[in-house]
Structure formats: structure tokens, C-alpha cells
Design a protein around this motif. Structure first.
Motif, short mmCIF file in Angstrom:
data_model
loop_
_atom_site.label_atom_id
_atom_site.label_comp_id
_atom_site.label_asym_id
_atom_site.label_seq_id
_atom_site.Cartn_x
_atom_site.Cartn_y
_atom_site.Cartn_z
N UNK A 287 0.83 -1.21 0.00
CA UNK A 287 0.00 0.00 0.00
C UNK A 287 0.87 1.26 0.00
N UNK A 288 1.88 1.29 0.86
CA UNK A 288 2.73 2.47 0.99
C UNK A 288 3.62 2.66 -0.23
N UNK A 289 4.11 1.56 -0.80
CA UNK A 289 4.92 1.67 -2.02
C UNK A 289 4.11 2.29 -3.16
N UNK A 290 2.88 1.84 -3.34
CA UNK A 290 2.04 2.39 -4.40
C UNK A 290 1.70 3.87 -4.13
N UNK A 291 1.58 4.22 -2.87
CA UNK A 291 1.32 5.61 -2.51
C UNK A 291 2.49 6.49 -2.93
N UNK A 292 3.70 5.98 -2.76
CA UNK A 292 4.91 6.72 -3.17
C UNK A 292 5.01 6.78 -4.69
N UNK A 293 4.79 5.64 -5.33
CA UNK A 293 4.92 5.56 -6.80
C UNK A 293 3.98 6.53 -7.50
N UNK A 294 2.73 6.59 -7.04
CA UNK A 294 1.74 7.44 -7.70
C UNK A 294 1.58 8.79 -7.02
N UNK A 295 2.62 9.19 -6.26
CA UNK A 295 2.59 10.49 -5.60
C UNK A 295 2.57 11.64 -6.58
N UNK A 296 3.36 11.52 -7.65
CA UNK A 296 3.38 12.51 -8.73
C UNK A 296 4.05 11.88 -9.95
N UNK A 297 4.06 12.58 -11.06
CA UNK A 297 4.60 12.04 -12.31
C UNK A 297 6.10 11.78 -12.21
N UNK A 298 6.82 12.62 -11.44
CA UNK A 298 8.26 12.42 -11.25
C UNK A 298 8.55 11.14 -10.50
N UNK A 299 7.78 10.90 -9.45
CA UNK A 299 7.94 9.66 -8.69
C UNK A 299 7.67 8.45 -9.56
N UNK A 315 8.24 7.37 7.51
CA UNK A 315 7.22 8.30 7.99
C UNK A 315 5.82 7.78 7.73
N UNK A 316 5.59 7.25 6.52
CA UNK A 316 4.27 6.72 6.17
C UNK A 316 3.92 5.53 7.06
N UNK A 317 4.89 4.70 7.33
CA UNK A 317 4.65 3.52 8.16
C UNK A 317 4.34 3.91 9.61
N UNK A 318 5.05 4.91 10.09
CA UNK A 318 4.77 5.40 11.44
C UNK A 318 3.37 5.98 11.56
N UNK A 319 2.91 6.61 10.46
CA UNK A 319 1.56 7.20 10.45
C UNK A 319 0.47 6.14 10.50
N UNK A 320 0.83 4.91 10.11
CA UNK A 320 -0.14 3.82 10.17
C UNK A 320 -0.54 3.56 11.61
N UNK A 321 0.40 3.82 12.53
CA UNK A 321 0.08 3.71 13.96
C UNK A 321 0.29 2.35 14.56
N UNK A 322 1.12 1.53 13.92
CA UNK A 322 1.41 0.20 14.46
C UNK A 322 2.85 0.19 14.95
N UNK A 323 3.03 0.20 16.23
CA UNK A 323 4.36 0.33 16.83
C UNK A 323 5.32 -0.76 16.44
N UNK A 324 4.83 -1.94 16.15
CA UNK A 324 5.69 -3.08 15.81
C UNK A 324 6.55 -2.78 14.59
N UNK A 325 6.05 -1.91 13.71
CA UNK A 325 6.74 -1.63 12.47
C UNK A 325 7.62 -0.38 12.54
N UNK A 326 7.76 0.22 13.70
CA UNK A 326 8.42 1.51 13.81
C UNK A 326 9.89 1.50 13.37
N UNK A 327 10.56 0.33 13.43
CA UNK A 327 11.98 0.27 13.07
C UNK A 327 12.21 -0.19 11.63
N UNK A 328 11.14 -0.34 10.86
CA UNK A 328 11.26 -0.79 9.47
C UNK A 328 11.36 0.42 8.55
N UNK A 329 12.35 0.42 7.65
CA UNK A 329 12.58 1.58 6.79
C UNK A 329 12.42 1.28 5.30
N UNK A 330 12.05 0.05 4.96
CA UNK A 330 11.87 -0.29 3.55
C UNK A 330 10.86 -1.42 3.41
#
Length: 411
Positions: A287-299, A315-330
């Protein structure tokens, strides 16, 4: 005698080349110092290329050239727009060049055979090392601690890496790789080669691959294992009788395990189960990857670059609000992650490389199985630009062409 010695040296060099290919595709020891090791290995392959007496040139297809051109353009775009580290992004290009050099240095048939022998060795050693801590719990702590890309710590035993967080109730076999999910990918690739390319030339190899896959306790590994074995049995019943007895025995042995595997797979999608968090992780990754990909034409066209991607994704993952994923960056989906980082322009040539390798197989059913297997592996592990997968795709295409010419040299 002289020729015999030269042949032995060539075999040793070929084993070293394939070992480097595997090592640079996911070994924890490689990830610990990946930049310097990658450069050294690429230079070594370059030296071997220039020293090689008989150079079998790899035809430089348009998609290989296009990837190099598009990737450099994309990296320049990231430098201008995001002030990213241009030379830092050249690591992917170096991996690609390493893969191409390996394809030039070793013939397809030799690559497949030696890959399977090395994975067989890793399978045997992993099963031995996997059992030892069950008998001697303190065994793992005698080895030095190393880290992977994500900062996870392991006891490095050379031929095996033990996570420092080992849980006896859910201990999993990962061999030299960063996790069991990566190890099963290498094992299943070897199993595919053995069943669909080499045609059961070594039954011991098949047995070791299967046992090792079972000890990884990987849901993805189990799904692919069952698909490869049972589809091959059906295929043999319809198309060929040779080795059917062996495959039926394997199928019968695996059949009692199917309900257990089915339960493990089902639990993965049940909220509240211990493994549901893994499913949730992969869901949000996509979900987050697609959000980044379709963020704009440059992306969409050029991606956001590796450095910016880590920041945005975290940042997007932290906004999801699930603490278990807080240390994941990719993302765990290397396909969508690569598109998000480098855009569609650089992704198309890589897609063509994979498709040409997959569709080089003759039988439609084999193509479908292989396509499903590769998509699942790349969508669950960071392997899309791993040298072993790029080399395998290119070598399979070359292998099929050699078979058609009926003049392929025996190993």
C-alpha cells in the motif's frame, strides 16, 4: 596431465564465481560490509574476464543497455531534485555489472549445475548447524556478532548465521542468509532447477532441498515447495513416465505435512494469530509503495531515490500507527520498492530480463509455475536486484537457446 590441471583450475574458478554470486545476493557477512565487498568482487570478475582465454561474449541486448542508460539518468535526476548521493546509488548498477560479468564468465549449464551443488552443500551444513543449538544451547554465543543492512545482529559461524534473539519454540533455519525467507528462495530455485531443468539427475539433492525448506518454516517456502513437487507429479503422469516412482514417493512423504502447512498458511491471514503481523507487514508494504509511486509524475517515472525512499517510507509507516513496524525503513516487496526508488523507466528493462528468463521455458505449465514462483519470491523478499536472480534469468534464456542449437557442450 596439463589439460587435466587446467580443467580442475577452471572448475575451481567457476565454483568461486557462483559462490560469489550467491554470497553477494544475501549473505549476512556480505551485508555487514557490502559496499567494499561488492566493489572488490566486481573488480575480480573484471580481471577474470580480461584473463579469460576464450571469451564467450554475451550479446548486449537492448534491454541491458537501456537499463544502464536509464538508471544513470534516474540517478542524475535524484541528485538534481533531491540532492541524493549519486555514487551511493551506483551500488545497484555495480550489482548489475557484476551479474553481467558472471554471465559472460560461466556457461549456463555449468552455472546451473554448480549453483545446485553449492546450495546442496549449504543445505547439508545448515541442517547440521540448525540441530546443534537444540542440543547445546550455548553453542551459538562462541561466535562473533555481525549485523545486516537493517541492524539485526547475528552470531556468525561462517557457514551459518544464528540470530541473537533465537527463540527455541520457533527456531528457524536460515543458513548464511539474513532470514529463513531468503534461504528458502535459494533452496526453491535449486529445487526448480533440479526438477524442471536438470530432470532429477541427483535425488539426494532434491531430498536435502525439501528437508531444508521444511526447517525454514517459511509460509512462502512451503507454498512454492508444494507447487513445484505436486505440479511436477501431475506433469509427469500426463507427459512422461521416467522418474515417476521417485516423484510419487516424494509426494506421498509430503502429503501428511500438507494439513500442517495449510494450517500455518491459514493462520497467517487470521487476525490475532502469532504470524498475522507478517501478513499485515506485507500488506502495508504494498500500500505504501504504491502511494509513493503514484505520488506525482516524477515519482512514477524516476522514483524518489534510495535515501529519500527510506525517509518517506518510514514516515508513512509510522503514520499507520502500528508500533511493531516503527523500526522498518523499507518494503519487503522488492518489486514495488524498486519502482518506488528508481521509477518505471529503470524498472521496465529489469522486467524484460525476468520475463525473457521465465518465458524461455518450453512448456506453458512450467512457465506459469516459474512466473508464480518468481513473483511470490520477489514480492516477499528483497531480491529483485540480487545477482543470483538476475544471473539465473539471463542464464536460463541462454540455456534454452543452446538446447535449441543441439550443440551444447557437456559439463
Amino acid at each position: 596431465m596439463k589439460k587435466l590441471k587446467e580443467t580442475d583450475i577452471n572448475h575451481i574458478i567457476e565454483y568461486i564465481i557462483v559462490s560469489i554470486c550467491i554470497f553477494c545476493s544475501g549473505a549476512v557477512a556480505y551485508q555487514n560490509n557490502h559496499k567494499i565487498i561488492l566493489v572488490i568482487c566486481t573488480i575480480l570478475m573484471g580481471i577474470l574476464f580480461f584473463l579469460k582465454k576464450e571469451k564467450k561474449k554475451l550479446k548486449v541486448n537492448y534491454y541491458i543497455t537501456l537499463f544502464v542508460i536509464f538508471y544513470i539518468i534516474t540517478s542524475i535526476y535524484h541528485l538534481i531534485n533531491s540532492n541524493t548521493n549519486f555514487f551511493g546509488e551506483m551500488g545497484i548498477l555495480t550489482q548489475f555489472i557484476l551479474s553481467i560479468l558472471i554471465c559472460i564468465l560461466i556457461a549456463p549449464k555449468k552455472f546451473i549445475y554448480k549453483y545446485n551443488k553449492i546450495i546442496y552443500f549449504l543445505g547439508i551444513t545448515s541442517l547440521i548447524m540448525y540441530v546443534i543449538p537444540m542440543i547445546f544451547p550455548r553453542f551459538t554465543s562462541i561466535f562473533p556478532i555481525v549485523q545486516d543492512y537493517a541492524g539485526s545482529k547475528f552470531y556468525n559461524a561462517g557457514i551459518y548465521c544464528y540470530p541473537t534473539y533465537i527463540v527455541k519454540s520457533y527456531y528457524r533455519n536460515q543458513s548464511i542468509f539474513w532470514e529463513c525467507g531468503a534461504f528458502q528462495a535459494f533452496l526453491n530455485m535449486a529445487l526448480f532447477f533440479e526438477l524442471y531443468i536438470k530432470r532429477y539427475t541427483n535425488k539426494k539433492h532434491i531430498l536435502v532441498y525439501i528437508i531444508a525448506i521444511l526447517t525454514t518454516r517459511s509460509t512462502t517456502g512451503y507454498i512454492i515447495l508444494l507447487l513445484l513437487v505436486f505440479t511436477k507429479i501431475v506433469q509427469m503422469i500426463k507427459l512422461e513416465k521416467k522418474h515417476l516412482k521417485t516423484m510419487l514417493i516424494l509426494g506421498i512423504c509430503l502429503t501428511p505435512i500438507v494439513p500442517l502447512i495449510g494450517t500455518i498458511i491459514i493462520k497467517k491471514f487470521v487476525p490475532g494469530s502469532a504470524t498475522y503481523i507478517s501478513f499485515l507487514r506485507r500488506y502495508y508494504d504494498n500500500v505504501l509503495d504504491f502511494k509513493i509511486i503514484f505520488g506525482n509524475i516524477g515519482n512514477f517515472l524516476f522514483g524518489v531515490g534510495e535515501e529519500k525512499y527510506i525517509h518517506i517510507f518510514s514516515n508513512l509507516l509510522n503514520n499507520v500507527g502500528i508500533g511493531t513496524f516503527s523500526n522498518i525503513s523499507s518494503s519487503s516487496n522488492s518489486i514495488t520498492a524498486f519502482i518506488a526508488q528508481h521509477g518505471v523507466i529503470s524498472s521496465v528493462p529489469i522486467c524484460i530480463i525476468y520475463l525473457k528468463g521465465i518465458f524461455s521455458r518450453k512448456q506453458i505449465i512450467t512457465r506459469i509455475i516459474f512466473l508464480f514462483m518468481i513473483l511470490v519470491l520477489l514480492a516477499t523478499e528483497n531480491l529483485v536486484m540480487a545477482p543470483i536472480f538476475l544471473v539465473s534469468m539471463i542464464q536460463l534464456e541462454k540455456y534454452q537457446k543452446k538446447c535449441k542449437e543441439k550443440s551444447y557442450e557437456k559439463n
